[in-house]
Scaffold this motif. Structure first.
Motif, PDB file in Angstrom:
ATOM      1  N   THR A   1       0.844  -1.192   0.000  1.00 17.31           N
ATOM      2  CA  THR A   1       0.000   0.000   0.000  1.00 17.31           C
ATOM      3  C   THR A   1       0.876   1.239   0.000  1.00 17.31           C
ATOM      4  N   THR A   2       0.389   2.319  -0.605  1.00 17.25           N
ATOM      5  CA  THR A   2       1.167   3.555  -0.641  1.00 17.25           C
ATOM      6  C   THR A   2       0.240   4.736  -0.431  1.00 17.25           C
ATOM      7  N   ASP A   3       0.763   5.795   0.128  1.00 21.77           N
ATOM      8  CA  ASP A   3      -0.056   6.950   0.472  1.00 21.77           C
ATOM      9  C   ASP A   3       0.777   8.210   0.325  1.00 21.77           C
ATOM     10  N   LEU A   4       0.200   9.229  -0.284  1.00 22.13           N
ATOM     11  CA  LEU A   4       0.930  10.479  -0.497  1.00 22.13           C
ATOM     12  C   LEU A   4       0.285  11.594   0.308  1.00 22.13           C
ATOM     13  N   LEU A   5       1.079  12.294   1.096  1.00 20.93           N
ATOM     14  CA  LEU A   5       0.569  13.452   1.838  1.00 20.93           C
ATOM     15  C   LEU A   5       1.199  14.719   1.257  1.00 20.93           C
ATOM     16  N   ALA A   6       0.368  15.689   0.932  1.00 21.42           N
ATOM     17  CA  ALA A   6       0.866  16.944   0.385  1.00 21.42           C
ATOM     18  C   ALA A   6       0.570  18.081   1.363  1.00 21.42           C
ATOM     19  N   GLU A   7       1.579  18.914   1.573  1.00 19.84           N
ATOM     20  CA  GLU A   7       1.391  20.059   2.481  1.00 19.84           C
ATOM     21  C   GLU A   7       0.274  20.964   1.949  1.00 19.84           C
ATOM     22  N   GLY A   8      -0.580  21.416   2.844  1.00 22.27           N
ATOM     23  CA  GLY A   8      -1.682  22.300   2.439  1.00 22.27           C
ATOM     24  C   GLY A   8      -2.922  21.527   2.030  1.00 22.27           C
ATOM     25  N   ILE A   9      -2.771  20.234   1.753  1.00 22.64           N
ATOM     26  CA  ILE A   9      -3.915  19.395   1.395  1.00 22.64           C
ATOM     27  C   ILE A   9      -4.205  18.433   2.542  1.00 22.64           C
ATOM     28  N   HIS A  10      -3.187  17.704   2.956  1.00 23.32           N
ATOM     29  CA  HIS A  10      -3.373  16.691   4.003  1.00 23.32           C
ATOM     30  C   HIS A  10      -2.888  17.152   5.370  1.00 23.32           C
ATOM     31  N   PHE A  11      -2.032  18.120   5.404  1.00 25.19           N
ATOM     32  CA  PHE A  11      -1.582  18.639   6.699  1.00 25.19           C
ATOM     33  C   PHE A  11      -1.235  20.115   6.544  1.00 25.19           C
ATOM     34  N   ASP A  12      -1.236  20.763   7.702  1.00 18.55           N
ATOM     35  CA  ASP A  12      -0.988  22.195   7.740  1.00 18.55           C
ATOM     36  C   ASP A  12       0.064  22.413   8.820  1.00 18.55           C
ATOM     37  N   LEU A  13       1.182  23.000   8.445  1.00 18.77           N
ATOM     38  CA  LEU A  13       2.271  23.156   9.416  1.00 18.77           C
ATOM     39  C   LEU A  13       1.910  24.104  10.559  1.00 18.77           C
ATOM     40  N   ARG A  14       0.771  24.815  10.409  1.00 18.43           N
ATOM     41  CA  ARG A  14       0.339  25.689  11.517  1.00 18.43           C
ATOM     42  C   ARG A  14      -0.349  24.895  12.631  1.00 18.43           C
ATOM     43  N   THR A  15      -0.902  23.720  12.278  1.00 18.80           N
ATOM     44  CA  THR A  15      -1.628  22.972  13.313  1.00 18.80           C
ATOM     45  C   THR A  15      -0.962  21.635  13.668  1.00 18.80           C
ATOM     46  N   ALA A  16       0.019  21.199  12.884  1.00 20.67           N
ATOM     47  CA  ALA A  16       0.634  19.902  13.186  1.00 20.67           C
ATOM     48  C   ALA A  16       2.155  20.033  13.176  1.00 20.67           C
ATOM     49  N   ALA A  17       2.798  19.416  14.157  1.00 24.17           N
ATOM     50  CA  ALA A  17       4.261  19.393  14.214  1.00 24.17           C
ATOM     51  C   ALA A  17       4.769  18.268  13.309  1.00 24.17           C
ATOM     52  N   PHE A  18       6.030  18.329  12.923  1.00 25.66           N
ATOM     53  CA  PHE A  18       6.565  17.307  12.016  1.00 25.66           C
ATOM     54  C   PHE A  18       6.438  15.896  12.584  1.00 25.66           C
ATOM     55  N   GLY A  19       6.648  15.779  13.883  1.00 24.72           N
ATOM     56  CA  GLY A  19       6.521  14.462  14.509  1.00 24.72           C
ATOM     57  C   GLY A  19       5.112  13.902  14.334  1.00 24.72           C
ATOM     58  N   ASP A  20       4.113  14.764  14.490  1.00 23.92           N
ATOM     59  CA  ASP A  20       2.716  14.327  14.340  1.00 23.92           C
ATOM     60  C   ASP A  20       2.403  13.979  12.884  1.00 23.92           C
TER      61      ASP A  20
ATOM     62  N   GLN B   1      13.759  19.224  11.106  1.00 23.28           N
ATOM     63  CA  GLN B   1      12.383  18.917  10.690  1.00 23.28           C
ATOM     64  C   GLN B   1      12.295  17.481  10.152  1.00 23.28           C
ATOM     65  N   VAL B   2      13.291  17.109   9.339  1.00 23.89           N
ATOM     66  CA  VAL B   2      13.291  15.759   8.772  1.00 23.89           C
ATOM     67  C   VAL B   2      13.426  14.716   9.886  1.00 23.89           C
ATOM     68  N   LYS B   3      14.284  15.003  10.855  1.00 23.41           N
ATOM     69  CA  LYS B   3      14.467  14.074  11.965  1.00 23.41           C
ATOM     70  C   LYS B   3      13.151  13.904  12.740  1.00 23.41           C
ATOM     71  N   GLN B   4      12.479  15.023  13.005  1.00 22.16           N
ATOM     72  CA  GLN B   4      11.207  14.944  13.749  1.00 22.16           C
ATOM     73  C   GLN B   4      10.165  14.137  12.965  1.00 22.16           C
ATOM     74  N   LEU B   5      10.141  14.355  11.639  1.00 20.34           N
ATOM     75  CA  LEU B   5       9.206  13.626  10.778  1.00 20.34           C
ATOM     76  C   LEU B   5       9.448  12.115  10.883  1.00 20.34           C
ATOM     77  N   TYR B   6      10.728  11.723  10.777  1.00 23.20           N
ATOM     78  CA  TYR B   6      11.063  10.296  10.849  1.00 23.20           C
ATOM     79  C   TYR B   6      10.826   9.730  12.244  1.00 23.20           C
ATOM     80  N   ASP B   7      11.140  10.533  13.268  1.00 25.81           N
ATOM     81  CA  ASP B   7      10.888  10.060  14.634  1.00 25.81           C
ATOM     82  C   ASP B   7       9.398   9.746  14.800  1.00 25.81           C
ATOM     83  N   GLY B   8       8.543  10.609  14.243  1.00 30.06           N
ATOM     84  CA  GLY B   8       7.097  10.385  14.320  1.00 30.06           C
ATOM     85  C   GLY B   8       6.687   9.124  13.578  1.00 30.06           C
TER      86      GLY B   8
END
Ligand code: ADP
Ligand code: MG
Length: 351
Positions: free
Chosen positions: A55-74, A111-118
């Motif tokens: 399975t594969t899933d694509l998340l695009a900034e502004g469509i699936h997440f908003d950096l104002r409401t979610a941290a990279f880890g989340d 930011q990349v580290k936080q994303l991967y940690d999440g």
């Protein structure tokens, strides 16, 4: 979320039409393809009896997440959960992970580290291992693509296509929490439209359900190992959207009993604090990552007893009907009405 719920829903409908067209034009059959386009994950066969789930899933900034409401880890955690949840819906065990990133120029290593940690925090309980990916620059915000490979449990695979008229319709967990959590993040305390009367514990619970959702891996595996479940799908777009996919693949209709929908006390309190309808949130709110599945009526008692024994929280929310009956809602007053097709704002089950 940058897009409104309404434009998001209509863009999802366009997406489904596009996927159907792609399937008709390019989808093929082959002995190596057990299941191609159309389920939560593809199933391929390698050799006599080895099968893999992909399975594969694509998340695009502004469509699936908003950096104002979610941290990279989340964001990382939710991206991984979306994929884990698709494997759960097939009754499988997630195994290996590939991650592709496109990043804007000003992205930082932190930011990349936080994303991967999440991502890894979501994967760790299931011992999923990172095996590769790809990295690129982006001129249009962040893009995060995850591919997850899993194995079916030894007994069988759950498909969207096995529901039959008369089957009972069940859902794990509670519905609507993630939507409420997202709204709370969009209206922080102190802002004009923030709900005033919400217990702090309920607020934390709802926000956690949005930012750190649980993929129902254990529940999916259990459903694939008991002999009764006839079909399953995960609820990523909201019950009202995902029931449509299950019914389309199974060529059946469904009757959902509104009064039966499992709604947490936190979500109920949020709905009343914001003068909203909790049932609407449960029907239309997305990203709950619960499992929706079916069990033949004659197995109901045995199934419910076994689920209690194995501590799998399930709620019966309706019945599968004939395709010609379409998708319907049973209202608390005994009347029925068609399940609305359109977006979140169009749901008014009490109207
Ligand atoms: P889910 O919400 O469970 O991730 P999707 O709605 O994203 O499911 O996809 C439904 C089906 O369509 C899946 O089988 C998926 O692999 C397939 N699909 C989605 N997008 C594409 C695409 N661009 N090309 C080919 N298949 C696709
Ligand atoms: Mg899915």
């Amino acid at each position: 979320m940058a897009l409104s719920a309404r434009s998001q829903a209509s863009s999802r409908i366009r997406e489904f039409q596009l996927i159907r067209a792609l399937k008709e034009r390019y989808g093929t059959t082959h002995s190596s393809i057990v299941r191609g386009i159309g389920d939560d994950a593809a199933v391929i066969a390698s050799g006599q009896d080895r099968r893999h789930l992909l399975t594969t899933d694509l998340l695009a900034e502004g469509i699936h997440f908003d950096l104002r409401t979610a941290a990279f880890g989340d964001i990382g955690f939710r991206a991984a959960t979306a994929n884990l949840s698709d494997i759960a819906a097939m009754g499988g065990t997630p195994k290996h992970l590939l991650v592709s990133l496109a990043m804007p120029r000003d992205a930082t290593g932190r930011q990349v580290k936080q994303l991967y940690d999440g991502m890894m925090a979501a994967c760790r309980p299931h011992r999923v291992r990172l095996i590769g990916g790809d990295t690129s620059a982006s001129r249009g915000g962040w893009f995060i693509n995850i591919t997850l490979v899993g194995s079916p449990s030894s007994s069988r695979i759950l498909f969207r296509s096995g529901a039959r008229p008369g089957d009972h319709l069940y859902v794990t967990g509670t519905l609507g929490d993630s939507r409420a959590g997202l709204e709370l993040l969009q209206r922080p305390r102190g802002t004009a439209d923030a709900p005033q009367s919400l217990t702090p514990g309920h607020r934390r619970f709802l926000i956690q359900r949005h930012l750190r959702p649980t993929a129902r891996i254990r529940e999916g595996r259990w459903l694939s190992m008991i002999p009764w479940a006839t079909s399953a799908i995960d609820i990523s777009d909201g019950l009202s959207g995902d029931i449509r996919h299950l019914c389309a693949e199974s060529r059946v209709g469904a009757l959902i009993e509104l009064s039966a929908l499992p709604i947490s006390s936190a979500c109920r309190e949020y709905a009343s604090a914001t003068k909203r309808d909790a049932v609407t949130m449960a029907l239309a709110g997305g990203e709950d990552y619960e499992l929706l599945f079916t069990v033949p009526a004659r197995q109901r008692i045995r199934f419910e007893r076994a689920s209690a024994q194995h501590r799998v929280q399930v709620t019966r929310i309706g019945t599968i009907t004939a395709a010609r009956d379409g998708l319907r809602l049973a209202l608390p007053n005994g009347r029925q009405r068609p399940l609305p097709v359109s977006s979140y704002e169009h749901f008014r089950p009490n109207r």
